[in-house]
Design a protein around this motif. Sequence first.
Motif, PDB file in Angstrom:
ATOM      1  N   LYS A   9       0.820  -0.952   0.079  1.00 23.80           N
ATOM      2  CA  LYS A   9       0.198   0.505  -0.065  1.00 23.80           C
ATOM      3  C   LYS A   9       1.318   1.509   0.369  1.00 23.80           C
ATOM      4  O   LYS A   9       0.458   2.503   0.129  1.00 23.80           O
ATOM      5  CB  LYS A   9      -1.024  -0.342   1.405  1.00 23.80           C
ATOM      6  N   SER A  10       2.228   1.187  -0.099  1.00 24.63           N
ATOM      7  CA  SER A  10       3.340   2.802   0.065  1.00 24.63           C
ATOM      8  C   SER A  10       3.093   2.719  -1.743  1.00 24.63           C
ATOM      9  O   SER A  10       2.595   1.936  -2.982  1.00 24.63           O
ATOM     10  CB  SER A  10       4.591   2.021  -0.346  1.00 24.63           C
ATOM     11  N   THR A  11       3.343   3.742  -2.088  1.00 17.27           N
ATOM     12  CA  THR A  11       3.291   4.649  -3.505  1.00 17.27           C
ATOM     13  C   THR A  11       5.094   4.637  -3.802  1.00 17.27           C
ATOM     14  O   THR A  11       5.598   5.159  -2.714  1.00 17.27           O
ATOM     15  CB  THR A  11       2.922   5.535  -3.329  1.00 17.27           C
ATOM     16  N   LEU A  12       5.553   4.126  -4.585  1.00 22.20           N
ATOM     17  CA  LEU A  12       7.057   3.758  -5.651  1.00 22.20           C
ATOM     18  C   LEU A  12       6.412   5.017  -6.706  1.00 22.20           C
ATOM     19  O   LEU A  12       6.017   4.517  -7.367  1.00 22.20           O
ATOM     20  CB  LEU A  12       7.432   2.677  -5.633  1.00 22.20           C
ATOM     21  N   LEU A  13       7.840   6.334  -6.619  1.00 20.50           N
ATOM     22  CA  LEU A  13       7.901   7.194  -7.919  1.00 20.50           C
ATOM     23  C   LEU A  13       8.891   5.986  -8.372  1.00 20.50           C
ATOM     24  O   LEU A  13      10.005   6.330  -7.833  1.00 20.50           O
ATOM     25  CB  LEU A  13       7.688   7.971  -7.020  1.00 20.50           C
ATOM     26  N   PHE A  14       9.075   5.920  -9.896  1.00 21.54           N
ATOM     27  CA  PHE A  14       9.856   5.931 -11.108  1.00 21.54           C
ATOM     28  C   PHE A  14      10.238   6.440 -12.023  1.00 21.54           C
ATOM     29  O   PHE A  14       8.928   6.867 -12.285  1.00 21.54           O
ATOM     30  CB  PHE A  14      10.318   4.455 -10.621  1.00 21.54           C
ATOM     31  N   ASP A  15      10.740   6.249 -13.228  1.00 19.34           N
ATOM     32  CA  ASP A  15      10.432   6.618 -14.450  1.00 19.34           C
ATOM     33  C   ASP A  15      11.124   5.714 -15.255  1.00 19.34           C
ATOM     34  O   ASP A  15      12.401   5.092 -15.204  1.00 19.34           O
ATOM     35  CB  ASP A  15      11.610   7.108 -14.577  1.00 19.34           C
ATOM     36  N   THR A  16       9.712   4.801 -16.260  1.00 18.37           N
ATOM     37  CA  THR A  16      10.255   3.530 -16.581  1.00 18.37           C
ATOM     38  C   THR A  16      10.959   3.760 -18.045  1.00 18.37           C
ATOM     39  O   THR A  16      11.849   2.806 -18.502  1.00 18.37           O
ATOM     40  CB  THR A  16       8.796   2.711 -17.432  1.00 18.37           C
ATOM     41  N   SER A  17      11.133   4.823 -18.755  1.00 18.49           N
ATOM     42  CA  SER A  17      11.793   5.262 -19.678  1.00 18.49           C
ATOM     43  C   SER A  17      13.456   5.189 -19.047  1.00 18.49           C
ATOM     44  O   SER A  17      14.283   5.311 -19.965  1.00 18.49           O
ATOM     45  CB  SER A  17      11.580   6.144 -19.898  1.00 18.49           C
ATOM     46  N   THR A  18      13.422   5.208 -17.148  1.00 14.37           N
ATOM     47  CA  THR A  18      15.214   5.127 -17.241  1.00 14.37           C
ATOM     48  C   THR A  18      15.505   3.588 -16.024  1.00 14.37           C
ATOM     49  O   THR A  18      16.508   3.684 -16.505  1.00 14.37           O
ATOM     50  CB  THR A  18      16.272   6.508 -16.448  1.00 14.37           C
ATOM     51  N   VAL A  19      14.368   3.499 -15.403  1.00 16.33           N
ATOM     52  CA  VAL A  19      14.355   2.253 -14.214  1.00 16.33           C
ATOM     53  C   VAL A  19      15.345   0.933 -15.361  1.00 16.33           C
ATOM     54  O   VAL A  19      13.869   0.626 -16.328  1.00 16.33           O
ATOM     55  CB  VAL A  19      13.783   2.215 -13.301  1.00 16.33           C
ATOM     56  N   ASN A  20      15.426   0.227 -15.398  1.00 12.25           N
ATOM     57  CA  ASN A  20      15.831  -0.773 -15.543  1.00 12.25           C
ATOM     58  C   ASN A  20      14.490  -1.757 -15.983  1.00 12.25           C
ATOM     59  O   ASN A  20      13.661  -2.371 -14.765  1.00 12.25           O
ATOM     60  CB  ASN A  20      16.892  -1.845 -15.684  1.00 12.25           C
ATOM     61  N   TYR A  21      14.560  -2.791 -16.554  1.00 11.51           N
ATOM     62  CA  TYR A  21      12.900  -3.468 -16.166  1.00 11.51           C
ATOM     63  C   TYR A  21      13.099  -5.271 -15.020  1.00 11.51           C
ATOM     64  O   TYR A  21      12.527  -5.213 -14.426  1.00 11.51           O
ATOM     65  CB  TYR A  21      13.595  -4.526 -17.604  1.00 11.51           C
ATOM     66  N   THR A  22      14.241  -5.222 -14.356  1.00 11.42           N
ATOM     67  CA  THR A  22      14.035  -5.741 -13.036  1.00 11.42           C
ATOM     68  C   THR A  22      14.246  -5.232 -12.471  1.00 11.42           C
ATOM     69  O   THR A  22      13.623  -5.884 -11.389  1.00 11.42           O
ATOM     70  CB  THR A  22      16.175  -6.536 -13.203  1.00 11.42           C
ATOM     71  N   VAL A  23      14.175  -3.666 -11.843  1.00 15.89           N
ATOM     72  CA  VAL A  23      13.696  -3.275 -10.996  1.00 15.89           C
ATOM     73  C   VAL A  23      12.365  -3.271 -11.185  1.00 15.89           C
ATOM     74  O   VAL A  23      11.626  -3.367 -10.179  1.00 15.89           O
ATOM     75  CB  VAL A  23      14.433  -1.465 -10.915  1.00 15.89           C
ATOM     76  N   TRP A  24      12.239  -2.852 -12.002  1.00 13.80           N
ATOM     77  CA  TRP A  24      10.517  -3.167 -12.280  1.00 13.80           C
ATOM     78  C   TRP A  24       9.611  -4.100 -11.761  1.00 13.80           C
ATOM     79  O   TRP A  24       8.768  -4.228 -11.986  1.00 13.80           O
ATOM     80  CB  TRP A  24      10.571  -2.228 -13.811  1.00 13.80           C
ATOM     81  N   SER A  25       9.935  -5.291 -12.725  1.00 18.57           N
ATOM     82  CA  SER A  25      10.117  -6.383 -11.912  1.00 18.57           C
ATOM     83  C   SER A  25      10.129  -6.999 -10.556  1.00 18.57           C
ATOM     84  O   SER A  25       9.197  -8.235 -10.147  1.00 18.57           O
ATOM     85  CB  SER A  25      10.713  -7.789 -12.741  1.00 18.57           C
ATOM     86  N   SER A  26      10.329  -5.646  -9.854  1.00 13.70           N
ATOM     87  CA  SER A  26      10.990  -6.416  -8.522  1.00 13.70           C
ATOM     88  C   SER A  26       9.881  -5.793  -7.562  1.00 13.70           C
ATOM     89  O   SER A  26       9.961  -5.827  -6.364  1.00 13.70           O
ATOM     90  CB  SER A  26      12.648  -5.661  -7.718  1.00 13.70           C
TER      91      SER A  26
END
Length: 614
Positions: free
Chosen positions: A278-295
Amino acid sequence: MTVPERLTALRAEMKKHGIDAWLVPTDDFHSSEYVGNYFKCREFITGFTGSAGTALILKDSAYLWTDGRYFLQAADQLKDSGVTLMRMGDEGVPTTEEFIAAHLAKEQVLGFDGRCMTAGKGSRLAGIAKKNGASISSDLDLVGAIWEDRPALSCRPVWELDTKWTGKSRADKIADLREAMKSHKADYHVLTSLDDIAWLLNLRGDDVACNPVFLAYVAVTPQEVLLFTQAEAFADGADPAAVHGVCGSALVRELEKDHVRLVPYNDLYSWMKTIPEKSTLLFDTSTVNYTVWSSVPKGVRVVDTTNPTLLPKAIRTPVEMEHTREAHLKDGVAVTKFMYWLKQQMAHYDPAHPITELSACDRLLKFRQEQEHFLGISFDTIAGFGSHGAIVHYEPTPETDIPLEPRSFLLVDSGGQYLEGTTDITRTFACGILTQEEKEMYTRVLRGNLNLGAAKFHYGCTGTAIDYLARSPLWEAGLDYNHGTGHGVGYLLNVHEGPNSVNYTWRPGRRTPCVFEEGMVTSDEPGIYLTGKFGVRCENLMLCRKEEKNEYGQFMEFEVLTLVPWDLDAVVPEMLSEREKEILNQYHRRVYAEVSPYLSEEERTWLRHATREI
C-alpha cells in the motif's frame, strides 16, 4: 573470437536455455548513453563500436539497428560479420519492436538481460510476446556467459563536488526532491540514472569514460536516502590525481550528516521487495531497468513519471552559469591555440612529416591540459579529414588514421570536463585550398548556426519550434542532416543530457519536447555530410536566458558560450545576409576581446586576422 564465432557461441547458449531470439541493447544497468567496458555486450557480439544501437540475434540471422549518425561506420564494421544493418528512420525499415512483433512465433521465447533493458521497453516487449502467444526471459546474461575476458566492473574513487562549484547543497537538493515526491503522494522514489544521482548528491566519479559519474542506485525513503554503490569507491587512500574534493571515509561521514547511507550496489533488487504494501513508489520507466520494475512487490502503487531531478539538473544555478562561462573561456583558449597551430602546420605543409588525425587529437588534448582545472575530455574526440568528415561520429584509430593534406576540411568535434563545467565544440577547419562546393556547404551550415544562436523567441517554445532556423539554409538547397541540431549538456556531467534539445522530429517513446528555461545549456550544431567527399559541422553551446518581458509575454534568447573563431577561409561572404554578417562580426569581436589576452603575440596577431570583419 571473431564476430561470427561469437554469434555461434551465443546461439549455443540460446539453445541451451530454450531461447529463440536474444536482444542486446547498448544500455548498462542505468540506461546510460555511454557505458563502461564491462557493459559493452552489444559491441562484443556485433563488432560495432558506435554509442547507439540494438542487436537482435535469431537462430539463423542477426541484425543491428542504429541511427543516421552511424550508418557509414556500421556498414563498414559489420561487413562479413553475419550481422545485417537496419538503418533506423529509413523508409521501410521496421523498429526493433515492429520486427519482433512480425517474427516472434507462437511458443517461442524472446530473451534479454532485464538489468540492461528499460522497464518501458521491457514491458512493451512482454506485451508483444503475449500477443503473439510467446514469452520472454529476462533473468539471464547470455553474452556474459560466452565473454571469457570480460573487463571487470569499474570501481573508481568517488569524490564530492563542493557547493562553491554547484551553488546548491546536497541537503537542499534532497529537500526539493522530497517536495516533488509529495506532489505525487509518493512514499518512495528509486533513481537509477547515473547523472541524476551524481547531481542530486553533489558527487562525481570515473566509472564511465569521459562522464564523471559512478555506478550507483538511489532509493529515497521516508527517513533517509539509500545509496546502493560499491563500498570500495569510498575507501581511503585514493590517488590525489583521481579526486578533486572530499573522498573516502571523510565523504561517508559527510553523507551521513545528510542522512545518506551506503548500501551494497547489488542489494537494490532485494531491498525493493521489502517496500511495504500500500506504499506509493515513484520512478521513471524510461530509465529504470526492467528488473527493477519486475521487483516491485504486489500491492505497491507505482507512479510512472519523469524523474523529478531531470528538470532542476538541466537548469544551471547562478553559480553554475558563471562557472560555465569560465569553462568555455578556458576551452576557447585551448581550441583557438589549436586552430592557430593547425593553420601554421598546413601553411608550411611537409609531406615527409605530416600531421595525422590522431596526432591532431593529441595536440588538441595538450592545449586543453594546459588549462587550470581541466579534468579530461568530455567524449572521445571526433577528427575526420576529407571523406572521413562525412562519417558523422568518426573517431580515428591507428587502423583508420590518415595524414592531413593542404586541401579539404578537418572536422573536429571535441570537449572538455573542467571543475567549472562541461564543454562541447565542433569546428570544421580549412586545411588548404577548398573547392567552391566545400565553401558553399560550409557557409550554409554556418548560416544555420548563426541564425539559431541569435534566436529570440517566446517563452514556451521547444526545440521543435526553432529547429527550422538552423536547417533552413540547407533545406533551401534540398539538403539536410540526419541528426538532431541540439542536445542538452550537463554541468561537469554527461555531454548529452536532457530534457532540452533542438530537433524538428519527435519519435514515439522519446520524452515530450521540453520548453526552454533560463539556465539550460544546449548545443547548436547543424551539419552536412557528403559521402566520399567531406563533412561540415559547426557547433557552439548556448545558455538560455530571459530577454524582454512586455504585453506579449516573456521572450527568451541564447547567450553563445563557445569562444573560438569560425574559419573565414571557408566562408563565401556573398551568401550571407547583412544580418548574418553582423551576427558573425559581433561574435568575432567578442572572441578576440575575451580570448586574445591569453595568447602569445604571434597568436594574437593571427587571431586579429582570423576574426576580421566581413
